[in-house]
Design an enzyme around this catalytic site. Structure first.
Site, short mmCIF file in Angstrom:
data_model
loop_
_atom_site.label_atom_id
_atom_site.label_comp_id
_atom_site.label_asym_id
_atom_site.label_seq_id
_atom_site.Cartn_x
_atom_site.Cartn_y
_atom_site.Cartn_z
N ASP A 122 4.70 -45.65 -32.23
CA ASP A 122 4.17 -44.30 -32.07
C ASP A 122 3.28 -43.97 -33.27
O ASP A 122 3.66 -44.23 -34.41
CB ASP A 122 5.31 -43.29 -31.96
CG ASP A 122 4.82 -41.93 -31.51
OD1 ASP A 122 4.14 -41.88 -30.46
OD2 ASP A 122 5.10 -40.93 -32.17
N HIS A 129 -3.00 -31.87 -35.48
CA HIS A 129 -1.53 -31.92 -35.53
C HIS A 129 -1.05 -32.25 -36.94
O HIS A 129 -0.16 -31.57 -37.48
CB HIS A 129 -1.02 -32.97 -34.54
CG HIS A 129 0.45 -33.24 -34.64
ND1 HIS A 129 1.41 -32.32 -34.31
CD2 HIS A 129 1.12 -34.35 -35.05
CE1 HIS A 129 2.61 -32.84 -34.51
NE2 HIS A 129 2.47 -34.07 -34.95
N GLU A 196 6.64 -33.83 -27.71
CA GLU A 196 5.34 -34.23 -28.24
C GLU A 196 4.50 -34.73 -27.08
O GLU A 196 4.83 -35.76 -26.47
CB GLU A 196 5.47 -35.30 -29.33
CG GLU A 196 6.10 -34.78 -30.61
CD GLU A 196 6.06 -35.76 -31.76
OE1 GLU A 196 6.20 -35.31 -32.91
OE2 GLU A 196 5.90 -36.97 -31.50
N GLU A 198 1.79 -36.66 -25.56
CA GLU A 198 1.06 -37.84 -26.03
C GLU A 198 0.48 -38.63 -24.85
O GLU A 198 0.77 -38.36 -23.68
CB GLU A 198 1.99 -38.77 -26.83
CG GLU A 198 2.66 -38.12 -28.03
CD GLU A 198 3.32 -39.14 -28.94
OE1 GLU A 198 2.92 -40.32 -28.89
OE2 GLU A 198 4.22 -38.74 -29.69
N ASP A 230 7.21 -37.87 -26.41
CA ASP A 230 8.09 -38.43 -27.43
C ASP A 230 8.99 -37.31 -27.95
O ASP A 230 8.68 -36.62 -28.91
CB ASP A 230 7.25 -39.03 -28.57
CG ASP A 230 8.08 -39.94 -29.47
OD1 ASP A 230 8.99 -40.60 -28.95
OD2 ASP A 230 7.81 -39.99 -30.67
N ARG A 234 13.73 -32.07 -34.50
CA ARG A 234 13.06 -31.78 -35.77
C ARG A 234 14.04 -31.60 -36.93
O ARG A 234 13.71 -31.95 -38.07
CB ARG A 234 12.21 -30.51 -35.61
CG ARG A 234 11.12 -30.61 -34.56
CD ARG A 234 10.12 -31.70 -34.88
NE ARG A 234 9.00 -31.66 -33.92
CZ ARG A 234 8.03 -32.55 -33.89
NH1 ARG A 234 8.04 -33.58 -34.73
NH2 ARG A 234 7.05 -32.46 -33.01
N GLN A 237 15.29 -35.08 -37.84
CA GLN A 237 14.16 -35.79 -38.43
C GLN A 237 13.89 -35.34 -39.87
O GLN A 237 13.67 -36.16 -40.76
CB GLN A 237 12.91 -35.57 -37.58
CG GLN A 237 11.66 -36.26 -38.09
CD GLN A 237 10.44 -35.91 -37.25
OE1 GLN A 237 10.52 -35.20 -36.26
NE2 GLN A 237 9.28 -36.41 -37.65
N LYS A 250 14.02 -39.42 -33.38
CA LYS A 250 13.04 -39.83 -32.37
C LYS A 250 13.60 -40.83 -31.35
O LYS A 250 13.11 -40.91 -30.23
CB LYS A 250 11.83 -40.48 -33.05
CG LYS A 250 11.05 -39.58 -33.97
CD LYS A 250 10.08 -38.72 -33.20
CE LYS A 250 9.08 -38.05 -34.12
NZ LYS A 250 8.07 -37.29 -33.38
N THR A 254 12.22 -41.38 -25.11
CA THR A 254 10.78 -41.23 -24.94
C THR A 254 10.50 -41.34 -23.45
O THR A 254 10.87 -42.33 -22.82
CB THR A 254 10.01 -42.32 -25.70
OG1 THR A 254 10.30 -42.23 -27.10
CG2 THR A 254 8.51 -42.18 -25.49
N GLU A 358 4.49 -26.82 -33.74
CA GLU A 358 3.22 -26.16 -34.04
C GLU A 358 3.07 -24.84 -33.28
O GLU A 358 2.64 -23.83 -33.84
CB GLU A 358 2.05 -27.06 -33.65
CG GLU A 358 1.91 -28.32 -34.46
CD GLU A 358 0.81 -29.20 -33.88
OE1 GLU A 358 -0.37 -28.96 -34.22
OE2 GLU A 358 1.12 -30.09 -33.08
#
Length: 410
Positions: A122, A129, A196, A198, A230, A234, A237, A250, A254, A358
């Site tokens: 990834d 971002h 996420e 992607e 993904d 948070r 992480q 993570k 996925t 975000e």
């Protein structure tokens, strides 16, 4: 009586017309244990292997399979030839009598992960971002981007065994978390579960160990792309990632689309990437490339059916070709079925941010949804990512959606 229309008569403007033809793997209720390679046309799935056998095609050995691995490994010439054959099978009137019995309504089949994921990498390729994340987590830093960010595509090696197909429930992960003011870490379910948005690229042709893949060889190795989510915890992480990077925050899941869109279907969506601010080392320098390395993909992210963001893939600073070159420049080999994600796709506007971190600025600014406010995901929430791209002659190419529902930790 009016003549009944054929499933092959796809309405004009359909995102999954004969200009698209993404590949997937499906099974039917009458043969649930038998997985077959399928090609989507409109709201139906063509049994590609049965079609090849019915027409005596030399591509039957690639298509009459339980997954896409044989086709992926066959290489670019075969990919092009098979696509041309499939296009003829669904458009030439003489083939209709053979093809129509092999079409299955999309809502009557079960879709499966279409290939065996060999390795998963990834990346972190959106400048918007990366800048936003830097401002959130390092507000006092001199610059939001790390010193290496514009010199190479940053990535991490993820867990291939937890890549799941769209529609699979995602169990809220548990792990250690520690807020900056807490005296010690605690263990429990993540309270900052995120997404996420992607794009994932699927490798077909392998490479030899010790032989880097050049930018110009991208299309020789990459078969196609899919939407990818993904999922990210948070809080887990943030506590674990210094100094070695993402791990349990993570690796729990996925999600990828059930459909892989071949690169050839997206030729009209090729676009130049953003201008580079700094000179690149030769192995990453795409300034003189004949073909533009970016893709104009229009992504939409919905939570419980409510659109929360529309990130543009065309703004990604690093291209997939540069990411592939970075993956292999040290001599690491590619395997058929390798998957690499673009990293979160975010644009310059607040409405174009591809993750809740975000969108809510780490929970400071909750989203207003029809069913209540959200900072991060709650149990029962369903996230659906869709996209389309410009196609030939004014058409639009649809990418298969990726969707997943959050379920509580056992």
């Amino acid at each position: 009586m009016p003549e009944q229309s054929s499933p092959l008569d796809v309405p004009e403007g359909d995102l999954f017309g004969p200009h698209n033809l993404p590949y997937g793997v499906f099974s039917t209720p009458d043969r649930p244990g038998e997985r077959r390679v399928g090609v989507r046309i409109g709201d139906h799935v063509l049994d590609a292997g049965a079609a090849a056998l019915a027409l005596g095609s030399p591509y039957a050995q690639l298509l009459a399979q339980p997954d896409l691995m044989a086709l992926l490994a066959a290489g670019r010439t075969a990919w092009r030839d098979v696509r041309r054959a499939l296009t003829a099978w669904v458009t030439v009137p003489a083939h209709r009598a053979d093809m129509e019995p092999l079409l299955h309504p999309l809502d009557a089949v079960t879709l499966h992960l279409p290939y065996r994921v060999a390795d998963y990498v990834d990346f972190y390729a959106s400048e918007h971002h990366a800048t936003n994340v830097g401002q959130i987590f390092r507000p006092d830093a001199d610059a939001p981007l790390t010193p290496n960010w514009k010199h190479l595509p940053i990535g991490y090696h993820g867990r291939a065994g937890t890549v799941v197909v769209s529609g699979t429930d995602v169990v809220r992960p548990a792990g250690q978390r520690k807020a900056p003011a807490d005296p010690a870490p605690v263990f429990g379910p993540s309270v900052k579960l995120d997404i996420e948005a992607e794009v994932g690229f699927v490798v077909g042709t392998p490479s030899a160990q010790g032989k880097p893949v050049a930018l110009t060889d991208f299309r020789e190795h990459v078969f196609g792309l899919s939407l990818l989510n993904d999922w990210s915890a948070r809080d887990i992480q943030a506590w674990e990632y210094v100094p070695l990077g993402p791990f349990l925050g993570k690796s729990f899941a996925t999600s990828v689309s059930a459909w892989v869109t071949p690169l050839e279907a997206l030729d009209a969506a090729r676009t130049a990437p953003p201008a580079r601010d700094l000179p690149l080392l030769p192995y990453l320098d795409d300034a003189d490339e004949d073909e533009p390395g970016g893709y104009d993909l229009r992504i939409s992210v919905a939570v419980n059916g409510h659109v929360v963001a529309e990130p543009p893939f065309s703004t990604m600073y690093w291209t997939a070709a540069q990411q592939l070159a970075q993956m292999t420049v040290n001599g690491a080999s590619l395997r058929t079925g390798d998957l690499f994600g673009s990293g979160t796709v975010s644009g310059a506007e607040p409405s174009q941010r591809g993750c809740l971190l975000e969108l809510t600025w780490n929970g400071r600014d909750p989203l207003e949804l029809p069913d209540g406010k959200r900072t991060f995901l709650e149990d029962g929430d369903t996230v659906t990512i869709t996209a389309w791209a410009p196609g030939p002659d004014g058409t639009r190419v649809g990418l298969g959606e990726v969707s997943g529902r959050v379920v509580p930790t056992d």
